[in-house]
Design a protein around this motif. Structure first.
Motif, PDB file in Angstrom:
ATOM      1  N   SER A   1       0.835  -1.210   0.000  1.00  0.00           N
ATOM      2  CA  SER A   1       0.000   0.000   0.000  1.00  0.00           C
ATOM      3  C   SER A   1       0.867   1.256   0.000  1.00  0.00           C
ATOM      4  N   THR A   2       1.929   1.232   0.780  1.00  0.00           N
ATOM      5  CA  THR A   2       2.838   2.378   0.826  1.00  0.00           C
ATOM      6  C   THR A   2       3.360   2.686  -0.573  1.00  0.00           C
ATOM      7  N   LYS A   3       3.766   1.612  -1.264  1.00  0.00           N
ATOM      8  CA  LYS A   3       4.335   1.818  -2.603  1.00  0.00           C
ATOM      9  C   LYS A   3       3.270   2.348  -3.558  1.00  0.00           C
ATOM     10  N   LEU A   4       2.056   1.867  -3.403  1.00  0.00           N
ATOM     11  CA  LEU A   4       0.992   2.327  -4.310  1.00  0.00           C
ATOM     12  C   LEU A   4       0.651   3.801  -4.069  1.00  0.00           C
ATOM     13  N   VAL A   5       0.614   4.192  -2.807  1.00  0.00           N
ATOM     14  CA  VAL A   5       0.346   5.619  -2.520  1.00  0.00           C
ATOM     15  C   VAL A   5       1.469   6.463  -3.120  1.00  0.00           C
ATOM     16  N   MET A   6       2.699   5.989  -2.932  1.00  0.00           N
ATOM     17  CA  MET A   6       3.847   6.732  -3.463  1.00  0.00           C
ATOM     18  C   MET A   6       3.785   6.796  -4.995  1.00  0.00           C
ATOM     19  N   GLN A   7       3.406   5.669  -5.607  1.00  0.00           N
ATOM     20  CA  GLN A   7       3.277   5.653  -7.076  1.00  0.00           C
ATOM     21  C   GLN A   7       2.234   6.654  -7.536  1.00  0.00           C
ATOM     22  N   TYR A   8       1.151   6.716  -6.784  1.00  0.00           N
ATOM     23  CA  TYR A   8       0.092   7.663  -7.143  1.00  0.00           C
ATOM     24  C   TYR A   8       0.628   9.097  -7.063  1.00  0.00           C
ATOM     25  N   LEU A   9       1.294   9.410  -5.948  1.00  0.00           N
ATOM     26  CA  LEU A   9       1.812  10.772  -5.773  1.00  0.00           C
ATOM     27  C   LEU A   9       2.809  11.118  -6.878  1.00  0.00           C
ATOM     28  N   ALA A  10       3.619  10.116  -7.239  1.00  0.00           N
ATOM     29  CA  ALA A  10       4.608  10.348  -8.285  1.00  0.00           C
ATOM     30  C   ALA A  10       3.921  10.667  -9.608  1.00  0.00           C
ATOM     31  N   ALA A  11       2.825   9.937  -9.893  1.00  0.00           N
ATOM     32  CA  ALA A  11       2.161  10.106 -11.188  1.00  0.00           C
ATOM     33  C   ALA A  11       1.349  11.388 -11.256  1.00  0.00           C
ATOM     34  N   VAL A  12       0.815  11.807 -10.114  1.00  0.00           N
ATOM     35  CA  VAL A  12      -0.137  12.905 -10.159  1.00  0.00           C
ATOM     36  C   VAL A  12       0.539  14.259  -9.910  1.00  0.00           C
ATOM     37  N   ASN A  13       1.731  14.234  -9.324  1.00  0.00           N
ATOM     38  CA  ASN A  13       2.359  15.516  -8.997  1.00  0.00           C
ATOM     39  C   ASN A  13       2.682  16.264 -10.286  1.00  0.00           C
ATOM     40  N   ARG A  14       2.816  17.569 -10.156  1.00  0.00           N
ATOM     41  CA  ARG A  14       2.810  18.378 -11.371  1.00  0.00           C
ATOM     42  C   ARG A  14       4.073  18.263 -12.222  1.00  0.00           C
ATOM     43  N   ALA A  15       5.059  17.518 -11.755  1.00  0.00           N
ATOM     44  CA  ALA A  15       6.235  17.285 -12.604  1.00  0.00           C
ATOM     45  C   ALA A  15       6.584  15.805 -12.504  1.00  0.00           C
ATOM     46  N   PRO A  16       5.721  14.916 -13.074  1.00  0.00           N
ATOM     47  CA  PRO A  16       5.833  13.484 -12.806  1.00  0.00           C
ATOM     48  C   PRO A  16       7.145  12.848 -13.236  1.00  0.00           C
TER      49      PRO A  16
ATOM     50  N   ARG B   1       6.435  21.397  -3.269  1.00  0.00           N
ATOM     51  CA  ARG B   1       6.387  22.845  -3.381  1.00  0.00           C
ATOM     52  C   ARG B   1       5.491  23.176  -4.569  1.00  0.00           C
ATOM     53  N   ASP B   2       4.471  23.925  -4.338  1.00  0.00           N
ATOM     54  CA  ASP B   2       3.483  24.251  -5.365  1.00  0.00           C
ATOM     55  C   ASP B   2       3.026  22.995  -6.113  1.00  0.00           C
ATOM     56  N   GLY B   3       2.762  21.950  -5.399  1.00  0.00           N
ATOM     57  CA  GLY B   3       2.238  20.722  -6.015  1.00  0.00           C
ATOM     58  C   GLY B   3       3.275  19.853  -6.698  1.00  0.00           C
ATOM     59  N   VAL B   4       4.543  20.237  -6.620  1.00  0.00           N
ATOM     60  CA  VAL B   4       5.592  19.446  -7.276  1.00  0.00           C
ATOM     61  C   VAL B   4       6.444  18.766  -6.194  1.00  0.00           C
ATOM     62  N   ILE B   5       6.772  17.507  -6.432  1.00  0.00           N
ATOM     63  CA  ILE B   5       7.656  16.817  -5.480  1.00  0.00           C
ATOM     64  C   ILE B   5       9.058  17.410  -5.589  1.00  0.00           C
ATOM     65  N   VAL B   6       9.571  17.915  -4.466  1.00  0.00           N
ATOM     66  CA  VAL B   6      10.912  18.520  -4.524  1.00  0.00           C
ATOM     67  C   VAL B   6      11.937  17.750  -3.695  1.00  0.00           C
ATOM     68  N   GLY B   7      11.507  16.702  -3.025  1.00  0.00           N
ATOM     69  CA  GLY B   7      12.484  15.942  -2.248  1.00  0.00           C
ATOM     70  C   GLY B   7      11.788  14.940  -1.351  1.00  0.00           C
ATOM     71  N   GLY B   8      12.595  14.170  -0.637  1.00  0.00           N
ATOM     72  CA  GLY B   8      12.026  13.179   0.267  1.00  0.00           C
ATOM     73  C   GLY B   8      13.016  12.840   1.359  1.00  0.00           C
ATOM     74  N   LYS B   9      12.554  12.098   2.329  1.00  0.00           N
ATOM     75  CA  LYS B   9      13.449  11.682   3.406  1.00  0.00           C
ATOM     76  C   LYS B   9      12.921  10.386   4.016  1.00  0.00           C
ATOM     77  N   VAL B  10      13.848   9.447   4.228  1.00  0.00           N
ATOM     78  CA  VAL B  10      13.462   8.179   4.839  1.00  0.00           C
ATOM     79  C   VAL B  10      14.054   8.116   6.237  1.00  0.00           C
ATOM     80  N   THR B  11      13.230   7.731   7.214  1.00  0.00           N
ATOM     81  CA  THR B  11      13.776   7.464   8.537  1.00  0.00           C
ATOM     82  C   THR B  11      13.519   5.995   8.818  1.00  0.00           C
ATOM     83  N   GLN B  12      14.537   5.295   9.310  1.00  0.00           N
ATOM     84  CA  GLN B  12      14.332   3.872   9.594  1.00  0.00           C
ATOM     85  C   GLN B  12      14.430   3.615  11.091  1.00  0.00           C
ATOM     86  N   TYR B  13      13.675   2.625  11.535  1.00  0.00           N
ATOM     87  CA  TYR B  13      13.671   2.282  12.946  1.00  0.00           C
ATOM     88  C   TYR B  13      13.941   0.811  13.152  1.00  0.00           C
ATOM     89  N   LEU B  14      14.837   0.513  14.080  1.00  0.00           N
ATOM     90  CA  LEU B  14      14.985  -0.826  14.630  1.00  0.00           C
ATOM     91  C   LEU B  14      15.082  -1.969  13.623  1.00  0.00           C
TER      92      LEU B  14
END
Ligand code: ATP
Ligand code: MG
Length: 686
Positions: A102-117, A158-171
């Motif tokens: 599900s996480t990957k699918l949400v991310m895929q959706y955001l990637a496809a829909v953001n204004r600079a896919p 930023r203004d609907g465009v993905i400009v970066g990301g960050k992963v935090t991992q636990y344990l």
């Protein structure tokens, strides 16, 4: 057939989900919460046509779908003009229920829909998923691709465009690197490496087939049905390429992985010294030489660290020999330190690429942790995993029940309280100062003479009277906790060592002496970001992370709480994943299995509060501003207070049967979702 003792509401929910599932409708809403029943089979419902369909549509206007959640969160982010509109998608469910997919699918959706896919950073964030899965996922009895670490992914806009990301991992689960139970595997990456590397490189790293490695073959089967390790290795290489890994970095990664495997095959012979003192000899030094060669460490140094121990007493360094168990522990500790340092480094490395530091206007975060686990044997790792899930459940309850009902009381809304099972007592049993189980464990870990059994005694002494806690009938080294998702027995064997998680100074020194550069560009201080302390660049090598392990960190167990502490500034979207059967079988809906999950997740209460509650709330003035078009202007007296105007609009714009769908509080108007949809629909017609 229905399982026994099911009440009517439970039955209708259970049946409703089943009927939908049989029609291949795996998503269902309960209010704005999305329930996803794992199909164990890929449906063609995630293509670009579906992305387009859900784009810009608010939740509930189209059939339930993960993309609708993505779309709603994204709309909020686009409307944001400050970071207070941060969104978080909280995905919960037991192991194997479908959180990571599900996480990957949400991310895929955001990637496809953001204004600079097609921008690079979006592709890099997408590629980080298979990379981290290779290194952090493994086969367990519950799930062939089980996450063995917690992941918190933030996507910045930023203004609907993905400009970066960050992963935090636990344990990250470290014990898996050196031991696996029957039917399990080590982390995928090892098998992928051995299956995908060409002969020339296998020779370079001295590698054989997986069944030749003690660290890879304990589960009895090195293959997973339906998983192609060779292909996944190719995918891993391509992910590394997209993420800009250099060939030197790749080489270093393979060297570390290969060294871990060589170390696992090091064995020892017992020998008796004078005075009856135990000691060991290395069985064969071929593996040691390989590890030394790959890590660029002195081979004698490795032998010394694995067979002897240096202690300091009165400014004197004392060399004592290790017995066979200690030598095996030293070997395993070394391997675990290597792999877990590599994993931390990988995450920092990914962040270095995807976290641009660009000014952002808002973020969507996705939380995907390891699901609740109850195996035949449960240890410290399961306690950590289940404790994290208790926190997640608490957060859900707090949002769905507690905050909601507090708000009704504050606003003097006419309301009959809905009760739910609060799991705070379980969280207290595990983590409340001073005698919560994890605190007792930390105290014992600081006490040199303590043992796993003395820790268990303290648990029994402090908690025997709690109804959430059980002692074993026989004299076994166990205790049980009644978790929100059921009772789990924990075997305390190894708890103290796992919690201490420290490396002997000899082993640390050894790692420090390694010449392999894990830092891409030391002169630029390139990777001194994220979890790494800023270090003088020249010394920034693998030991930075290893020495970090040395810092006694009782807070590591509670680190998972930090995520939840960050959440209050975010607007949550909940996805509840359900596992339909315990056999990983496609499209098989096992009633008792689903019912149990519906019960312990409090789904019925959730439905009740969503149905009778008022999840939409707007300040009076805001409501008037938005909906005054729905009534003739002559109906709205000039200068009247906005609460009064609200009342008039609702009395006139909502139908007779919708009059129970709202209430006016002290400062805001409260609406049910269906009424909001009607108002929005009518507004769009004007
Ligand atoms: P863990 O807590 O062990 O990490 P998880 O909840 O993350 O478990 P996943 O790894 O996401 O579980 O899912 C387990 C398996 O179920 C996947 O490997 C996949 O085969 C199947 N699956 C999950 N979601 C879907 C989906 N939406 N469509 C098809 N198959 C799915
Ligand atoms: Mg997972």
């Amino acid at each position: 057939m229905l399982p026994e003792k099911v009440d009517l509401n439970e039955a209708s929910l259970l049946w409703n989900l089943k009927i939908r599932y049989d029609k291949e409708l795996i998503y269902t809403y309960t209010g704005s919460i999305l329930v996803a029943v794992n199909p164990y089979k890929m449906f063609d419902i995630y293509g670009t046509d579906q992305v387009k369909l859900y784009e810009g549509r608010i939740l509930g206007t189209l059939p339930p779908h993960l993309f609708a959640v993505g779309s709603s969160a994204y709309s909020q982010v686009c409307a944001a003009n400050n970071s207070s509109n941060n969104q978080v998608v909280v995905i919960s469910g037991e192991s194997g229920s479908g959180k990571t997919e599900s996480t990957k699918l949400v991310m895929q959706y955001l990637a496809a829909v953001n204004r600079a896919p097609s921008n690079l950073v979006t592709e890099q964030i997408l590629e980080a998923a298979p990379l981290l899965e290779s290194f952090g996922n493994a086969k367990t009895p519950r799930n062939d691709n089980s996450s063995r670490f917690g992941k918190y992914l933030e996507v910045f806009f930023r203004d609907g465009v993905i400009v970066g990301g960050k992963v935090t991992q636990y344990l990250l689960e470290k014990s898996r690197i050196v031991t696996q139970a029957n039917g399990e595997r080590n982390y995928h990456v090892f098998y992928e490496l051995l299956s995908g590397l060409d002969q020339q490189l296998r020779d370079k790293y001295g590698l054989l087939d997986p069944d030749k490695y003690f660290y890879l073959n304990q589960g009895g089967n090195c293959k997973i049905e339906g998983k192609n390790d060779t292909q996944d290795f190719k995918a891993l290489l391509s992910a590394m390429q997209v993420l800009g890994f250099t060939s030197e970095e790749q080489d270093t990664i393979f060297k570390i992985l290969s060294s871990v495997l060589h170390l696992g095959n090091v064995y020892f012979h017992r020998k008796n010294l004078r005075h009856g003192q135990d000691a060991v000899d290395i069985g064969s030094d071929a593996e040691i030489r390989w590890a030394a060669h790959l890590l660029q460490i002195n081979a004698d140094g490795i032998i010394r660290a694995l067979t002897t121990k240096t202690t300091e007493a009165r400014n004197e360094r004392l060399l004592t020999t290790l017995n066979i168990d200690q030598a095996l522990d030293a070997r395993d500790a070394f391997a675990k330190a290597l792999y877990s340092s590599l994993f931390s480094w990988l995450v920092a490395r990914v962040n270095h690429i995807v976290y641009k530091g660009t000014k952002q206007t808002a973020a969507i975060s996705i939380l995907d942790i390891f699901g609740f686990e109850n195996f035949v044997e449960n240890s410290f790792e399961q306690l950590c995993i289940n404790y994290a899930n208790e926190n997640l459940h608490f957060y859900f309850n707090k949002h769905i029940f507690k905050l909601e009902q507090q708000e009704y009381a504050k606003e003097k809304i006419d309301w009959t309280t809905i009760t739910y099972t609060d799991n705070l007592p379980i969280i207290h049993l595990i983590a409340k100062k001073p005698v919560g189980i994890l605190h007792l464990l930390d105290d014992e870990s600081n006490f040199p003479k303590a043992s796993d059994l003395s820790f268990l005694e303290k648990c029994h002494y402090n908690h025997a009277l709690s109804e959430l806690y059980s002692r074993p009938r026989m004299n076994s080294a166990e205790f049980a906790i009644k978790h929100y998702a059921g009772q789990v027995w924990y075997n305390v064997d190894g708890f103290l060592d796992k919690n201490r998680d420290t490396l002997r100074p000899d082993v640390v020194e050894l790692l420090i002496s390694s010449k392999i550069p894990i830092c891409y560009d030391e002169t630029q201080n390139t990777y001194c970001i994220g979890p790494f302390p800023r270090q003088p660049t020249a010394t920034f090598r693998i030991h930075v992370t290893v020495s970090k392990l040395l810092i006694k960190n009782p807070a590591q167990l509670f680190g998972i709480n930090l995520i939840f502490q960050n959440f209050p500034r975010c607007n949550p979207w909940f996805v509840r994943c359900i596992k339909p059967n315990n056999e990983k079988a496609p499209m098989k809906y096992d009633m008792p299995c689903v019912l149990e999950q519906l019960r312990y997740t409090g789904m019925l209460e959730t439905i009740r509060i969503r149905k009778t509650g008022y999840p939409v709330r707007l300040p009076f003035a805001h409501f008037v501003d938005r909906y005054h078009y729905l009534v003739p202007a002559t109906c709205l007296p000039r200068g009247a207070p906005s609460k009064e105007l609200c009342r008039i609009i609702l009395e006139k714009a909502a139908s007779a049967e919708d009059q129970c769908q709202y209430q006016l509080g002290l400062s805001r108007v409260f609406l049910r979702e269906s009424l909001e949809r009607t108002l929005e629909y009518n507004r769009a017609l004007i």
